[in-house]
Design an enzyme around this catalytic site. Structure first.
Site, mmCIF file in Angstrom:
data_model
loop_
_atom_site.group_PDB
_atom_site.id
_atom_site.type_symbol
_atom_site.label_atom_id
_atom_site.label_comp_id
_atom_site.label_asym_id
_atom_site.label_seq_id
_atom_site.Cartn_x
_atom_site.Cartn_y
_atom_site.Cartn_z
ATOM 1 N N ASP A 156 0.895 -0.686 -0.448
ATOM 2 C CA ASP A 156 -0.053 -0.374 -0.185
ATOM 3 C C ASP A 156 0.483 1.207 -0.225
ATOM 4 O OD1 ASP A 156 0.961 0.113 2.813
ATOM 5 O OD2 ASP A 156 -0.893 -0.967 3.166
ATOM 6 N N ASN B 247 -7.690 -3.142 14.146
ATOM 7 C CA ASN B 247 -8.937 -3.610 13.649
ATOM 8 C C ASN B 247 -8.952 -4.860 13.347
ATOM 9 O OD1 ASN B 247 -7.579 -2.143 11.790
ATOM 10 N ND2 ASN B 247 -9.006 -1.140 11.414
ATOM 11 N N HIS C 195 -7.212 -4.507 10.158
ATOM 12 C CA HIS C 195 -6.994 -4.998 8.931
ATOM 13 C C HIS C 195 -5.197 -5.405 8.166
ATOM 14 C CE1 HIS C 195 -4.391 -0.752 8.985
ATOM 15 N NE2 HIS C 195 -3.615 -1.559 9.531
ATOM 16 N N GLU D 257 -9.693 -2.102 5.412
ATOM 17 C CA GLU D 257 -10.192 -1.620 6.975
ATOM 18 C C GLU D 257 -11.532 -2.267 7.910
ATOM 19 O OE1 GLU D 257 -8.697 -0.284 8.807
ATOM 20 O OE2 GLU D 257 -7.987 1.789 8.053
HETATM 21 P P1 PGA Z 1 2.131 -1.943 12.340
HETATM 22 O O1 PGA Z 1 1.242 -1.917 11.916
HETATM 23 O O2 PGA Z 1 3.553 -2.616 12.456
HETATM 24 O O3 PGA Z 1 2.480 -0.493 12.488
HETATM 25 O O4 PGA Z 1 1.093 -2.101 13.985
HETATM 26 C C1 PGA Z 1 0.543 -2.537 11.443
HETATM 27 C C2 PGA Z 1 -0.082 -2.741 9.917
HETATM 28 O O5 PGA Z 1 -1.361 -1.639 10.201
HETATM 29 O O6 PGA Z 1 -0.573 -3.587 9.369
#
Ligand code: PGA
Length: 242
Positions: A67, A136, A138, A143
């Site tokens: 992304d 969450n 994702h 999302e």
């Molecule tokens: P993070 O994010 O490694 O910064 O916790 C993980 C994600 O959102 O895929």
């Protein structure tokens, strides 16, 4: 899903880096899918070390990132392009021509998404996709309530994700609200998937991914349907709720 429990973040990274480098040693022309965020930083550091020690060579690999924020240029320190350069690409020998990251500055985002997906397909798909998991549930920027069948597309970021990612920006107002993300279907097309999870704040999402129902409300739950997923999870992300 194969679940490997490790004691801490360092062990997770060590195992993950060896898993990725083994893929490259066995298949030097591998197509690798990379993720950003705090989670894989230690894995990238370990990959740099394996490269320095001449244990692995990336020169024939192709890469695709999951992304990118819409509206941030490649040289913006908060962009995922910049993240990949400063955490991995500047230190190892990937062929620059074979590195792919969605262009969040494209004047035609829809066209950019279609072209990105077509390039992945042209390369024969992703051999090994690395994933983190959001608080969450994702994966990528897919999302909760995203369509399972979505391919690379424009997403509107969840409030929770904006809050979580604000730590990388001078203020929460500067966190972009939109991004380009490979879709769940693009991710599910990868031949192998490696998911990393570390830290208590991920425990509920990890539990829902592994044991919960397969529902769009928990995007990572779709991984239960993939035939070759390895989850490396540390004690804090596992113990609290599992
Ligand atoms: P993070 O994010 O490694 O910064 O916790 C993980 C994600 O959102 O895929």
């Amino acid at each position: 899903m194969r679940i490997i429990k490790v004691s801490n973040y360092e062990e997770m990274n060590d195992l993950a880096a060896h898993y990725i480098s083994s893929q490259v040693m066995l298949h030097p022309k591998s197509v690798l899918g990379f993720a950003t965020g705090s989670t894989p930083m230690g894995t990238y550091e370990k990959l740099r070390e394996l490269y320095r020690k001449n244990i692995v060579c990336f020169s024939q690999c192709t890469t695709f990132n999951l992304d990118e924020y819409i509206g941030l240029s490649k040289d913006n320190p908060q962009s995922y392009s910049y993240y990949m350069q400063s955490n991995l690409f500047d230190y190892v020998n990937f062929d620059r021509q074979k590195i792919h990251i969605p262009n969040g500055m494209s004047p035609d985002i829809k066209k950019e998404c279609l072209a990105y997906e077509a390039t992945i397909e042209k390369m024969g798909g992703i051999d090994l996709q690395l994933l983190g998991i959001g608080r969450n549930g994702h994966i990528g920027f897919n999302e909760p309530d995203v369509k399972f069948e979505a391919m690379t597309h424009e997403v509107i970021l969840d409030e929770g994700t904006i809050t979580a990612n604000a730590r990388f920006f001078p203020s929460i107002d500067e966190v972009p609200k939109r991004a380009i993300s490979m879709g769940l279907k693009s991710i599910m097309h990868a031949h192998k998937i490696l998911v990393l999870a570390s830290g208590e704040e991920k425990a509920e999402a990890v539990y829902n991914m592994v044991y919960g129902p397969v529902i769009p409300g928990v995007p990572a739950s779709v991984l239960q349907l993939h035939p070759d997923v390895v989850l490396i999870v540390d004690e804090t992300a596992w113990k609290s709720v599992c």
